[in-house]
Design a protein around this motif. Structure first.
Motif, PDB file in Angstrom:
ATOM      1  N   ILE A 146      -6.714  -6.855   6.492  1.00  0.00           N
ATOM      2  CA  ILE A 146      -7.841  -6.017   6.852  1.00  0.00           C
ATOM      3  C   ILE A 146      -7.504  -5.332   8.177  1.00  0.00           C
ATOM      4  N   VAL A 147      -7.593  -4.017   8.187  1.00  0.00           N
ATOM      5  CA  VAL A 147      -7.230  -3.216   9.351  1.00  0.00           C
ATOM      6  C   VAL A 147      -8.502  -2.743  10.044  1.00  0.00           C
ATOM      7  N   ALA A 148      -8.602  -2.992  11.346  1.00  0.00           N
ATOM      8  CA  ALA A 148      -9.704  -2.485  12.166  1.00  0.00           C
ATOM      9  C   ALA A 148      -9.174  -1.350  13.027  1.00  0.00           C
ATOM     10  N   LEU A 149      -9.641  -0.138  12.772  1.00  0.00           N
ATOM     11  CA  LEU A 149      -9.184   1.036  13.514  1.00  0.00           C
ATOM     12  C   LEU A 149      -9.895   1.115  14.860  1.00  0.00           C
ATOM     13  N   ASP A 150      -9.174   1.572  15.867  1.00  0.00           N
ATOM     14  CA  ASP A 150      -9.750   1.688  17.204  1.00  0.00           C
ATOM     15  C   ASP A 150     -10.760   2.822  17.273  1.00  0.00           C
ATOM     16  N   GLU A 151     -10.497   3.907  16.548  1.00  0.00           N
ATOM     17  CA  GLU A 151     -11.400   5.051  16.500  1.00  0.00           C
ATOM     18  C   GLU A 151     -11.728   5.361  15.044  1.00  0.00           C
ATOM     19  N   PRO A 152     -13.004   5.621  14.717  1.00  0.00           N
ATOM     20  CA  PRO A 152     -13.365   5.929  13.325  1.00  0.00           C
ATOM     21  C   PRO A 152     -12.763   7.250  12.877  1.00  0.00           C
ATOM     22  N   ILE A 153     -12.449   7.335  11.576  1.00  0.00           N
ATOM     23  CA  ILE A 153     -11.899   8.561  10.998  1.00  0.00           C
ATOM     24  C   ILE A 153     -12.659   8.877   9.713  1.00  0.00           C
ATOM     25  N   PRO A 154     -12.673  10.147   9.299  1.00  0.00           N
ATOM     26  CA  PRO A 154     -13.319  10.480   8.019  1.00  0.00           C
ATOM     27  C   PRO A 154     -12.481   9.979   6.853  1.00  0.00           C
ATOM     28  N   ILE A 155     -13.109   9.778   5.717  1.00  0.00           N
ATOM     29  CA  ILE A 155     -12.405   9.286   4.540  1.00  0.00           C
ATOM     30  C   ILE A 155     -11.297  10.245   4.136  1.00  0.00           C
ATOM     31  N   GLU A 156     -11.507  11.545   4.326  1.00  0.00           N
ATOM     32  CA  GLU A 156     -10.495  12.530   3.961  1.00  0.00           C
ATOM     33  C   GLU A 156      -9.185  12.310   4.724  1.00  0.00           C
ATOM     34  N   GLU A 157      -9.296  11.958   6.008  1.00  0.00           N
ATOM     35  CA  GLU A 157      -8.091  11.715   6.799  1.00  0.00           C
ATOM     36  C   GLU A 157      -7.381  10.449   6.322  1.00  0.00           C
ATOM     37  N   LEU A 158      -8.149   9.409   6.014  1.00  0.00           N
ATOM     38  CA  LEU A 158      -7.548   8.175   5.529  1.00  0.00           C
ATOM     39  C   LEU A 158      -6.817   8.415   4.209  1.00  0.00           C
ATOM     40  N   VAL A 159      -7.426   9.180   3.321  1.00  0.00           N
ATOM     41  CA  VAL A 159      -6.794   9.478   2.037  1.00  0.00           C
ATOM     42  C   VAL A 159      -5.471  10.217   2.256  1.00  0.00           C
ATOM     43  N   LYS A 164       0.438  10.305   2.065  1.00  0.00           N
ATOM     44  CA  LYS A 164       1.693  10.564   2.760  1.00  0.00           C
ATOM     45  C   LYS A 164       2.564   9.312   2.781  1.00  0.00           C
ATOM     46  N   HIS A 165       1.959   8.167   3.062  1.00  0.00           N
ATOM     47  CA  HIS A 165       2.715   6.917   3.165  1.00  0.00           C
ATOM     48  C   HIS A 165       3.320   6.528   1.826  1.00  0.00           C
ATOM     49  N   LEU A 166       2.589   6.764   0.744  1.00  0.00           N
ATOM     50  CA  LEU A 166       3.053   6.372  -0.587  1.00  0.00           C
ATOM     51  C   LEU A 166       3.743   7.514  -1.337  1.00  0.00           C
ATOM     52  N   SER A 167       3.866   8.656  -0.685  1.00  0.00           N
ATOM     53  CA  SER A 167       4.494   9.842  -1.308  1.00  0.00           C
ATOM     54  C   SER A 167       3.812  10.206  -2.619  1.00  0.00           C
ATOM     55  N   LEU A 168       2.487  10.287  -2.581  1.00  0.00           N
ATOM     56  CA  LEU A 168       1.689  10.623  -3.754  1.00  0.00           C
ATOM     57  C   LEU A 168       0.956  11.936  -3.525  1.00  0.00           C
ATOM     58  N   SER A 169       0.792  12.707  -4.590  1.00  0.00           N
ATOM     59  CA  SER A 169       0.038  13.948  -4.495  1.00  0.00           C
ATOM     60  C   SER A 169      -1.440  13.735  -4.803  1.00  0.00           C
ATOM     61  N   GLN A 170      -1.748  12.655  -5.537  1.00  0.00           N
ATOM     62  CA  GLN A 170      -3.123  12.373  -5.917  1.00  0.00           C
ATOM     63  C   GLN A 170      -3.401  10.869  -5.882  1.00  0.00           C
ATOM     64  N   VAL A 171      -4.626  10.519  -5.522  1.00  0.00           N
ATOM     65  CA  VAL A 171      -5.116   9.143  -5.638  1.00  0.00           C
ATOM     66  C   VAL A 171      -6.551   9.211  -6.159  1.00  0.00           C
ATOM     67  N   ASP A 172      -7.067   8.102  -6.652  1.00  0.00           N
ATOM     68  CA  ASP A 172      -8.454   8.036  -7.092  1.00  0.00           C
ATOM     69  C   ASP A 172      -9.318   7.497  -5.958  1.00  0.00           C
ATOM     70  N   VAL A 173     -10.433   8.169  -5.688  1.00  0.00           N
ATOM     71  CA  VAL A 173     -11.317   7.778  -4.582  1.00  0.00           C
ATOM     72  C   VAL A 173     -12.730   7.578  -5.100  1.00  0.00           C
ATOM     73  N   GLY A 174     -13.289   6.409  -4.826  1.00  0.00           N
ATOM     74  CA  GLY A 174     -14.686   6.142  -5.119  1.00  0.00           C
ATOM     75  C   GLY A 174     -15.510   6.312  -3.862  1.00  0.00           C
ATOM     76  N   ARG A 175     -16.625   7.085  -3.960  1.00  0.00           N
ATOM     77  CA  ARG A 175     -17.431   7.386  -2.778  1.00  0.00           C
ATOM     78  C   ARG A 175     -18.846   6.829  -2.946  1.00  0.00           C
TER      79      ARG A 175
END
Length: 288
Positions: A146-159, A164-175
């Motif tokens: 479980i990762v606790a970020l020091d500063e909050p980020i929008p879900i779009e940035e996390l995606v 980028k980390h997984l070298s993927l063009s698409q992922v599935d996101v539940g909102r």
């Protein structure tokens, strides 16, 4: 067991101790090679792959490191009629052993879940905090992160960080209905539905979850990021390859705690073992 296979197994145990594995798992040395001593060529390579038989048979390979266990359910026979069993029989005939680290590699410090956490943290790597999610298994690690970020980020940035980390063009996101910034991410490589269920985190990041698990998580106000089961694992192979090469070198140098005799260490050094990452292994599903 050949000295090469023995040495690689010892190295993998140092990297990801099998005691860290989940109780349901089937891992370790699953197939031991059978070969003539007069055929040293079969000892030269360790192939890191998920299950790529033809590629393995093209090079003299001592050991296949497969992330997922090729033998998981109990079997009553081992025949050529079953494609997976046929692969194991062909590997055995070629003098190739099979080792599976599976969930022990997820749990160990510096393993797959920590590698996924690095992608989540992005520029906040120096300030974010990573803790074990689930049972802590001594100093060696534990299941989930479980990762606790020091500063909050929008879900779009996390995606974007995940893709980028997984070298993927698409992922599935539940909102969830109530949109919010992200400060915590629960991580589980592979299939994380059971482990992540009920965890207090803004986002569940894993490879796959069952439909009802996704619905429940979203209903509870969690975001869900699903990347495909093996997509959360395959990118770690270059890291594991380096760890394996480095650890094998340490075993050769280490007289006191390697568990190998002087003669064995000299022999393993002589073969100059090459760790090769599969070039054809890929996610089994295409998006069309």
């Amino acid at each position: 067991m050949s000295i090469v296979v023995k040495s690689v197994c010892k190295a993998l145990e140092r990297i990801a101790p099998l005691r860290l594995a989940e109780p349901w798992d089937k891992l370790g040395l699953l197939l031991i090679q059978y070969y003539r001593v007069s055929c040293p060529k079969v000892r030269r390579k360790a192939l890191l792959t998920t299950a790529v038989l033809e590629e393995t048979l093209k090079v003299p390979t001592a050991l296949v490191v497969t992330y997922h266990p090729p033998l998981f359910q109990p079997i009553t026979s081992l025949t050529l009629a079953n494609p997976l069993q046929a692969s194991l029989l062909k590997l055995s005939a070629a003098g190739t052993s099979v080792f599976c680290p599976h969930s022990s590699l997820d749990a160990t410090w510096g393993g797959i879940n920590d590698w996924l956490a690095e992608g989540v943290m992005g520029p906040q790597k120096a300030t974010a905090k990573v803790n074990i999610l689930g049972e802590v298994k001594g100093e060696a690690g534990g299941a989930g992160r479980i990762v606790a970020l020091d500063e909050p980020i929008p879900i779009e940035e996390l995606v974007q960080r995940v893709k980028k980390h997984l070298s993927l063009s698409q992922v599935d996101v539940g909102r969830p209905l109530a949109q919010k910034s992200i400060k915590s991410v629960a991580i589980c490589a592979g299939a994380g539905g059971t482990m992540l269920s009920g965890v207090d985190a803004d986002v569940y990041f894993t490879g796959e979850m069952q439909h009802h698990e996704v619905l429940e998580a979203v209903a509870r106000g969690r975001y869900v990021i699903l990347c495909g089961h093996t997509n959360t694992e395959r990118g770690y192979l270059p890291v594991l390859a380096k760890k394996l090469s480095d650890t094998l070198s340490e075993l050769v140098r280490d007289e006191s705690s390697s568990g190998l005799s002087r003669e064995e260490r000299i022999e393993i050094e002589k073969y100059q073992l090459d760790v090769h990452i599969s070039e054809v292994d890929r996610h089994p599903l295409d998006r069309m």
